[in-house]
Design an enzyme around this catalytic site. Structure first.
Site, mmCIF file in Angstrom:
data_model
loop_
_atom_site.group_PDB
_atom_site.id
_atom_site.type_symbol
_atom_site.label_atom_id
_atom_site.label_comp_id
_atom_site.label_asym_id
_atom_site.label_seq_id
_atom_site.Cartn_x
_atom_site.Cartn_y
_atom_site.Cartn_z
ATOM 1 N N TYR A 12 -7.343 -24.147 2.005
ATOM 2 C CA TYR A 12 -5.903 -24.206 2.304
ATOM 3 C C TYR A 12 -5.654 -25.559 2.961
ATOM 4 C CZ TYR A 12 -5.305 -19.182 1.501
ATOM 5 O OH TYR A 12 -5.243 -17.935 0.922
ATOM 6 N N PRO B 81 3.256 -16.052 -1.169
ATOM 7 C CA PRO B 81 1.847 -15.826 -1.536
ATOM 8 C C PRO B 81 0.816 -16.462 -0.609
ATOM 9 C CG PRO B 81 2.860 -17.426 -3.002
ATOM 10 C CD PRO B 81 3.955 -16.898 -2.147
HETATM 11 P P1 FAD Z 1 4.170 -5.354 -10.272
HETATM 12 O O1 FAD Z 1 2.814 -5.897 -10.484
HETATM 13 O O2 FAD Z 1 5.330 -6.273 -10.424
HETATM 14 O O3 FAD Z 1 4.315 -4.137 -11.267
HETATM 15 C C1 FAD Z 1 5.554 -3.553 -11.565
HETATM 16 C C2 FAD Z 1 5.547 -3.079 -12.997
HETATM 17 O O4 FAD Z 1 6.748 -2.394 -13.286
HETATM 18 C C3 FAD Z 1 5.487 -4.262 -13.980
HETATM 19 O O5 FAD Z 1 4.417 -4.062 -14.874
HETATM 20 C C4 FAD Z 1 6.836 -4.230 -14.655
HETATM 21 O O6 FAD Z 1 6.771 -4.679 -16.004
HETATM 22 C C5 FAD Z 1 7.215 -2.771 -14.558
HETATM 23 N N1 FAD Z 1 8.638 -2.484 -14.608
HETATM 24 C C6 FAD Z 1 9.665 -3.203 -14.079
HETATM 25 N N2 FAD Z 1 10.824 -2.598 -14.322
HETATM 26 C C7 FAD Z 1 10.544 -1.445 -14.992
HETATM 27 C C8 FAD Z 1 11.319 -0.394 -15.513
HETATM 28 N N3 FAD Z 1 12.648 -0.406 -15.395
HETATM 29 N N4 FAD Z 1 10.713 0.606 -16.137
HETATM 30 C C9 FAD Z 1 9.359 0.624 -16.271
HETATM 31 N N5 FAD Z 1 8.562 -0.351 -15.812
HETATM 32 C C10 FAD Z 1 9.145 -1.380 -15.175
HETATM 33 N N6 FAD Z 1 0.445 -12.279 -4.798
HETATM 34 C C11 FAD Z 1 -0.579 -12.839 -4.194
HETATM 35 O O7 FAD Z 1 -1.120 -12.251 -3.267
HETATM 36 N N7 FAD Z 1 -1.056 -14.080 -4.617
HETATM 37 C C12 FAD Z 1 -0.490 -14.752 -5.675
HETATM 38 O O8 FAD Z 1 -0.930 -15.822 -6.053
HETATM 39 C C13 FAD Z 1 0.608 -14.173 -6.320
HETATM 40 N N8 FAD Z 1 1.191 -14.788 -7.381
HETATM 41 C C14 FAD Z 1 2.275 -14.198 -7.966
HETATM 42 C C15 FAD Z 1 2.902 -14.844 -9.039
HETATM 43 C C16 FAD Z 1 4.023 -14.267 -9.640
HETATM 44 C C17 FAD Z 1 4.701 -14.998 -10.798
HETATM 45 C C18 FAD Z 1 4.520 -13.056 -9.156
HETATM 46 C C19 FAD Z 1 5.761 -12.440 -9.785
HETATM 47 C C20 FAD Z 1 3.873 -12.400 -8.112
HETATM 48 C C21 FAD Z 1 2.752 -12.966 -7.508
HETATM 49 N N9 FAD Z 1 2.085 -12.332 -6.440
HETATM 50 C C22 FAD Z 1 1.047 -12.913 -5.842
HETATM 51 C C23 FAD Z 1 2.468 -11.045 -5.952
HETATM 52 C C24 FAD Z 1 1.625 -9.903 -6.564
HETATM 53 O O9 FAD Z 1 1.295 -10.230 -7.886
HETATM 54 C C25 FAD Z 1 2.460 -8.650 -6.452
HETATM 55 O O10 FAD Z 1 2.653 -8.373 -5.069
HETATM 56 C C26 FAD Z 1 1.865 -7.418 -7.159
HETATM 57 O O11 FAD Z 1 1.987 -7.588 -8.545
HETATM 58 C C27 FAD Z 1 2.569 -6.135 -6.726
HETATM 59 O O12 FAD Z 1 2.197 -5.062 -7.537
HETATM 60 P P2 FAD Z 1 3.227 -3.947 -7.949
HETATM 61 O O13 FAD Z 1 2.455 -2.967 -8.747
HETATM 62 O O14 FAD Z 1 3.986 -3.486 -6.764
HETATM 63 O O15 FAD Z 1 4.304 -4.690 -8.848
HETATM 64 C C1 DHB Z 2 -4.897 -16.901 -4.608
HETATM 65 C C2 DHB Z 2 -3.543 -16.865 -4.414
HETATM 66 C C3 DHB Z 2 -3.039 -16.916 -3.147
HETATM 67 O O1 DHB Z 2 -1.723 -16.867 -2.953
HETATM 68 C C4 DHB Z 2 -3.883 -17.039 -2.053
HETATM 69 O O2 DHB Z 2 -3.341 -17.129 -0.817
HETATM 70 C C5 DHB Z 2 -5.236 -17.040 -2.240
HETATM 71 C C6 DHB Z 2 -5.749 -16.972 -3.524
HETATM 72 C C7 DHB Z 2 -5.444 -16.855 -5.974
HETATM 73 O O3 DHB Z 2 -4.651 -16.834 -6.919
HETATM 74 O O4 DHB Z 2 -6.676 -16.892 -6.129
#
Ligand code: FAD
Ligand code: DHB
Length: 394
Positions: free
Chosen positions: A203, A294
């Site tokens: 970081y 993130p």
């Molecule tokens: P999600 O993974 O978003 O799952 C929700 C699901 O519901 C999806 O598959 C979606 O398609 C589905 N859905 C939506 N609406 C509907 C509907 N109406 N009907 C049926 N299904 C539906 N976190 C980190 O810690 N580090 C990272 O680097 C990081 N990068 C990220 C990058 C991006 C672009 C995004 C968007 C998020 C990132 N995050 C990151 C956050 C992390 O990925 C999320 O916190 C995690 O995906 C949460 O999981 P979830 O199951 O709650 O939601």
């Molecule tokens: C990764 C993403 C993050 O936001 C972080 O704090 C550490 C690791 C990753 O994508 O590996």
């Protein structure tokens, strides 16, 4: 219209929805999961990459962690770089735990395979999803699949449909309070065929902005650069990305390892939480209820923590008729959610450059990082939060 009867109707097949379905299945509680995207889409969506030890443990203990154990990269610490100095925070020494690098889409693949393996319902590419009856005690979910109207009648609805889902907006505005903070910057993320620069994450705080070096395997680097909120990715050639990463991570340690960039994208950053996370028989979990920037690597881990709490409450209800854990669901989750919000906000403001900041803020940040890395108490604070707060605190 065909109607499916089940105990728990789960909207969304991200880590939250899939893990909840899995934990319930292990206790003989049936559920139906519906997902708006295709299987291929959710299994290749590039997102988070870091699992807290507790998140990895739940996968392993519930029989879906075999590939994770084989393929994950276990990290016993992390590097913080500032003023060109490379400082180590040793989790093993401080808290006796590790974190695992294992991409979110791999967690999703493992949970989808498990669910389809035991032949439980998981429907992809559904449309027009709406939830109803959760306030009155007869919840249902309507949707279209293969162009046909269908419905699920259930005891409870789990809204695991992410930040842009339909479950949270189905709660009347007067019954839910939102807390929101947007940041004036975003992250440009890349995936590259380059061996990791250091063996653990770096970081980096720099006057030009934050940079993070992470990885996916011993031959694949993932890296992030702080960029402007409205940044145009087309302004970032591969050469410019490597140049900027090299500038921001220069100093002690190995020279930046470079290679072919295979993917790039920009992600906005925000903090968001809603209270409560429950309305009648609708329970929100994961990104449907909260978003963190993130920097602390917490989004997926918080989603996993929510559904562990929800699964425990639903199991207590079905096994012994207890309603107290369901009633306490929102309160229990929010204690962790706000601690994680605080940590994610804190590391974000600590490591990023904000246009509104002046030189005083730069000196303050450097002093803060100097304290954080120089004092055992400072390192302990990072380590304890980063590896994940104990479930006993919930
Ligand atoms: P999600 O993974 O978003 O799952 C929700 C699901 O519901 C999806 O598959 C979606 O398609 C589905 N859905 C939506 N609406 C509907 C509907 N109406 N009907 C049926 N299904 C539906 N976190 C980190 O810690 N580090 C990272 O680097 C990081 N990068 C990220 C990058 C991006 C672009 C995004 C968007 C998020 C990132 N995050 C990151 C956050 C992390 O990925 C999320 O916190 C995690 O995906 C949460 O999981 P979830 O199951 O709650 O939601
Ligand atoms: C990764 C993403 C993050 O936001 C972080 O704090 C550490 C690791 C990753 O994508 O590996």
């Amino acid at each position: 219209m065909p109607r499916i009867k089940t105990r728990v109707g789960i909207v969304g097949a991200g880590p939250a929805g899939l893990l909840l379905a899995h934990l319930l299945h292990l206790e003989g509680i049936d559920s139906v999961v519906i997902e708006s995207r295709s299987r291929q889409y959710i299994e290749t969506r590039l997102r988070a990459g870091l699992l807290e030890q507790g998140s990895a443990d739940v996968m392993i203990e519930t029989g879906v962690g075999e590939r994770l154990q084989r393929e994950c990269l276990r990290h016993g610490g992390v590097y913080i770089k500032f003023r060109g100095e490379l400082k180590h925070i040793d989790f093993q020494d401080l808290v006796g735990q590790s974190v695992m690098i294992y991409a979110q889409q791999e967690v999703v693949k493992d949970l989808v395979a498990a669910r389809l393996g035991y032949n439980e319902p998981l429907m992809f590419e559904v449309g027009n999803v709406a939830v109803d009856g959760h306030a009155t005690g007869t919840p249902s979910i309507s949707f279209t699949a293969d162009g046909k109207d269908q419905a699920i009648d259930c005891d409870f609805i789990a809204g695991c449909d992410g930040f842009h889902g339909i479950c949270r907006p189905s709660i009347p505005a007067g019954d839910i309070k939102m807390f929101d903070r947007e940041y004036p910057f975003a992250w440009l993320g890349i995936l590259a065929d380059a061996k990791p620069t250091e063996e653990e994450l770096v970081y980096a705080h720099h006057e030009r902005g934050f940079a993070l070096l992470t990885m996916r395997s011993p031959t694949v680097t993932r890296a992030y650069l702080q960029v402007a909120r409205d940044e145009d990715i087309n302004q970032w050639s591969d050469e410019r990305i490597w140049e900027e990463l090299a500038l921001r991570t220069a100093g002690e340690g190995n020279p930046l390892s470079v290679g072919k960039i295979t993917q790039k994208g920009i992600t906005d950053m925000r903090s968001f939480a809603c209270e409560p996370m429950q309305y009648g028989r609708l329970f929100l979990a994961g990104d449907a209820a909260h978003i963190v920037p993130p920097t602390g690597a917490k989004g997926m881990n918080l989603a996993i923590a929510d559904v562990r709490i929800l699964a425990r409450a639903l199991i207590a209800y079905y096994k012994s008729g207890r309603t107290d854990l369901l009633e306490a669901y929102s309160r229990t989750c929010l204690k962790r959610v706000w601690k994680v919000q605080r940590f994610s906000w804190w590391v974000t403001q600590l490591l990023h450059r904000n246009d509104q900041d002046n030189d005083f803020d730069l000196r303050r940040q450097i002093a803060d990082i100097d304290y954080l890395t120089g004092s055992r108490a400072g390192r302990m604070t990072w380590a304890e939060n980063y590896v994940g707060l104990p479930m006993e605190w919930d």
